[in-house]
Design an enzyme around this catalytic site. Sequence first.
Site, PDB file in Angstrom:
ATOM      1  N   GLY A  33       0.814  -1.213   0.000  1.00  0.00           N
ATOM      2  CA  GLY A  33       0.000   0.000   0.000  1.00  0.00           C
ATOM      3  C   GLY A  33       0.848   1.264   0.000  1.00  0.00           C
ATOM      4  O   GLY A  33       2.049   1.223  -0.238  1.00  0.00           O
ATOM      5  N   GLU A  37       3.746   6.009  -8.231  1.00  0.00           N
ATOM      6  CA  GLU A  37       3.828   5.710  -9.667  1.00  0.00           C
ATOM      7  C   GLU A  37       4.573   4.404  -9.965  1.00  0.00           C
ATOM      8  O   GLU A  37       4.316   3.751 -10.963  1.00  0.00           O
ATOM      9  CB  GLU A  37       4.507   6.866 -10.405  1.00  0.00           C
ATOM     10  CG  GLU A  37       3.544   7.853 -11.016  1.00  0.00           C
ATOM     11  CD  GLU A  37       2.531   7.196 -11.956  1.00  0.00           C
ATOM     12  OE1 GLU A  37       2.954   6.580 -12.956  1.00  0.00           O
ATOM     13  OE2 GLU A  37       1.324   7.287 -11.693  1.00  0.00           O
ATOM     14  N   HIS A  39       4.433   1.603  -8.189  1.00  0.00           N
ATOM     15  CA  HIS A  39       3.424   0.543  -8.083  1.00  0.00           C
ATOM     16  C   HIS A  39       2.482   0.599  -9.287  1.00  0.00           C
ATOM     17  O   HIS A  39       2.120  -0.422  -9.851  1.00  0.00           O
ATOM     18  CB  HIS A  39       2.577   0.723  -6.819  1.00  0.00           C
ATOM     19  CG  HIS A  39       3.336   0.632  -5.530  1.00  0.00           C
ATOM     20  ND1 HIS A  39       3.586   1.723  -4.747  1.00  0.00           N
ATOM     21  CD2 HIS A  39       3.885  -0.425  -4.879  1.00  0.00           C
ATOM     22  CE1 HIS A  39       4.244   1.347  -3.657  1.00  0.00           C
ATOM     23  NE2 HIS A  39       4.454   0.059  -3.720  1.00  0.00           N
ATOM     24  N   GLY A 149       8.910  -5.243  -8.642  1.00  0.00           N
ATOM     25  CA  GLY A 149       9.773  -4.154  -9.071  1.00  0.00           C
ATOM     26  C   GLY A 149      11.254  -4.503  -8.926  1.00  0.00           C
ATOM     27  O   GLY A 149      11.652  -5.125  -7.930  1.00  0.00           O
ATOM     28  N   ASP A 152      13.453  -3.681  -5.644  1.00  0.00           N
ATOM     29  CA  ASP A 152      13.817  -4.645  -4.592  1.00  0.00           C
ATOM     30  C   ASP A 152      14.480  -5.833  -5.287  1.00  0.00           C
ATOM     31  O   ASP A 152      13.894  -6.906  -5.423  1.00  0.00           O
ATOM     32  CB  ASP A 152      12.570  -5.064  -3.817  1.00  0.00           C
ATOM     33  CG  ASP A 152      11.938  -3.874  -3.106  1.00  0.00           C
ATOM     34  OD1 ASP A 152      12.431  -3.491  -2.048  1.00  0.00           O
ATOM     35  OD2 ASP A 152      10.968  -3.300  -3.656  1.00  0.00           O
ATOM     36  N   GLN A 155      14.942  -9.266  -3.670  1.00  0.00           N
ATOM     37  CA  GLN A 155      13.614  -9.861  -3.483  1.00  0.00           C
ATOM     38  C   GLN A 155      13.151 -10.571  -4.758  1.00  0.00           C
ATOM     39  O   GLN A 155      12.555 -11.645  -4.701  1.00  0.00           O
ATOM     40  CB  GLN A 155      12.623  -8.763  -3.097  1.00  0.00           C
ATOM     41  CG  GLN A 155      11.167  -9.173  -3.128  1.00  0.00           C
ATOM     42  CD  GLN A 155      10.269  -8.093  -2.555  1.00  0.00           C
ATOM     43  OE1 GLN A 155      10.205  -7.915  -1.355  1.00  0.00           O
ATOM     44  NE2 GLN A 155       9.569  -7.360  -3.397  1.00  0.00           N
ATOM     45  N   ARG A 189       8.554   4.800   1.412  1.00  0.00           N
ATOM     46  CA  ARG A 189       9.293   5.342   2.560  1.00  0.00           C
ATOM     47  C   ARG A 189       9.886   6.725   2.281  1.00  0.00           C
ATOM     48  O   ARG A 189      10.379   7.359   3.224  1.00  0.00           O
ATOM     49  CB  ARG A 189      10.401   4.374   2.976  1.00  0.00           C
ATOM     50  CG  ARG A 189       9.864   3.112   3.629  1.00  0.00           C
ATOM     51  CD  ARG A 189      10.979   2.246   4.184  1.00  0.00           C
ATOM     52  NE  ARG A 189      10.471   1.165   5.034  1.00  0.00           N
ATOM     53  CZ  ARG A 189      10.332  -0.111   4.651  1.00  0.00           C
ATOM     54  NH1 ARG A 189      10.649  -0.473   3.425  1.00  0.00           N
ATOM     55  NH2 ARG A 189       9.871  -1.017   5.492  1.00  0.00           N
TER      56      ARG A 189
HETATM   57  P1  AMP Z   1       6.140  -2.363  -1.590  1.00  0.00           P
HETATM   58  O1  AMP Z   1       4.763  -1.795  -1.471  1.00  0.00           O
HETATM   59  O2  AMP Z   1       7.229  -1.414  -1.228  1.00  0.00           O
HETATM   60  O3  AMP Z   1       6.265  -3.724  -0.922  1.00  0.00           O
HETATM   61  O4  AMP Z   1       6.360  -2.640  -3.130  1.00  0.00           O
HETATM   62  C1  AMP Z   1       5.462  -3.433  -3.865  1.00  0.00           C
HETATM   63  C2  AMP Z   1       6.064  -3.742  -5.218  1.00  0.00           C
HETATM   64  O5  AMP Z   1       6.313  -2.514  -5.915  1.00  0.00           O
HETATM   65  C3  AMP Z   1       7.412  -4.466  -5.106  1.00  0.00           C
HETATM   66  O6  AMP Z   1       7.488  -5.453  -6.122  1.00  0.00           O
HETATM   67  C4  AMP Z   1       8.395  -3.349  -5.339  1.00  0.00           C
HETATM   68  O7  AMP Z   1       9.627  -3.783  -5.861  1.00  0.00           O
HETATM   69  C5  AMP Z   1       7.654  -2.496  -6.343  1.00  0.00           C
HETATM   70  N1  AMP Z   1       8.182  -1.131  -6.349  1.00  0.00           N
HETATM   71  C6  AMP Z   1       8.448  -0.342  -5.272  1.00  0.00           C
HETATM   72  N2  AMP Z   1       9.001   0.827  -5.657  1.00  0.00           N
HETATM   73  C7  AMP Z   1       9.109   0.768  -7.008  1.00  0.00           C
HETATM   74  C8  AMP Z   1       9.617   1.656  -8.007  1.00  0.00           C
HETATM   75  N3  AMP Z   1      10.131   2.841  -7.691  1.00  0.00           N
HETATM   76  N4  AMP Z   1       9.567   1.272  -9.298  1.00  0.00           N
HETATM   77  C9  AMP Z   1       9.044   0.061  -9.635  1.00  0.00           C
HETATM   78  N5  AMP Z   1       8.545  -0.824  -8.746  1.00  0.00           N
HETATM   79  C10 AMP Z   1       8.580  -0.483  -7.449  1.00  0.00           C
END
Ligand code: AMP
Length: 288
Positions: A33, A37, A39, A149, A152, A155, A189
């Site tokens: 959540g 952009e 996401h 993404g 990470d 991951q 973050r």
């Molecule tokens: P999170 O909500 O931080 O757990 O991220 C959810 C998904 O969005 C993960 O697969 C992340 O790698 C991806 N994500 C987070 N930030 C970015 C970004 N700046 N560009 C592309 N994907 C992202």
Amino acid sequence: MSLNIITTIADMQSVSSALRKEGKSIACVPTMGYLHEGHASLIREASKNHDIVITTIFVNPMQFGPQEDFERYPRDLERDIAIIEASGGTYVFMPSVEEMYPSNFQTTISVGNISKPFEGIYRPGHFEGVATVVAKLFGATIPDAAYFGQKDYQQTLVIKQMVKDINMSIDIHIVPTLREKTGLAMSSRNVYLSEEEKNSALVLQSALNIGLSLIAEGMRDRALIEQAMIKELSTIQEFRIQYCHAAKAETLELPAEFAKTDEIVLLIAGFLGKTRLIDNMLYSRTLE
Ligand code: AMP
């Protein structure tokens, strides 16, 4: 189609099974959540390739360490839903912590070597939390494909390894990191950063670019590449480096000298004030 919100695993599974019977192809986009952009680009990419995109929103306590920001992790459901709708998402799966981890929950998934270095050292238990929750989200959403993404990076390798090792029939797609105009990698973050810190955070990107240029010029000596990146990082005194490495992109091995044909990933993590930042860049073809 308007957005459907589902909160229980049983409902999610029956909706997904029914859609599969209709022959629909389903993509899952796991998130915590507070969407941005980055996401949205995952959801857009997934909706290009699949009939149904299920975005999951779950702040997973199991992947946070005791000193980490689980309690204060930012949330804004209304905005998230607007972003998902605008990006072509069809379903949102947002279970409660109790729904995901009932009191008798007792299984964890632990991926081996690939989860040990880098994040594995500085966030012990993190990837067990990630692998376990992603496996559970896959079990609930029953997707044909899932989108993650490159932001990470480690991951993505952990998830690919898990999917392969336990024979999950799910295609894993990796989407490039989306950045602010300044070059700062988008992250939920980033909201913790002051304007001054946002400026300082640009040093991660400049260090990564220095590493990339050296590799592009033909340098394959790992220590020299890393030294150049660390020198750049140290221009911002407030940035406390946790790690800064050039590694083999597929295995995360750290050879003294890379082969000319190696795909190389540059990985940085550290703290700016109280905020932990990670970023990476890949040398050579994008990983799909
Ligand atoms: P999170 O909500 O931080 O757990 O991220 C959810 C998904 O969005 C993960 O697969 C992340 O790698 C991806 N994500 C987070 N930030 C970015 C970004 N700046 N560009 C592309 N994907 C992202």
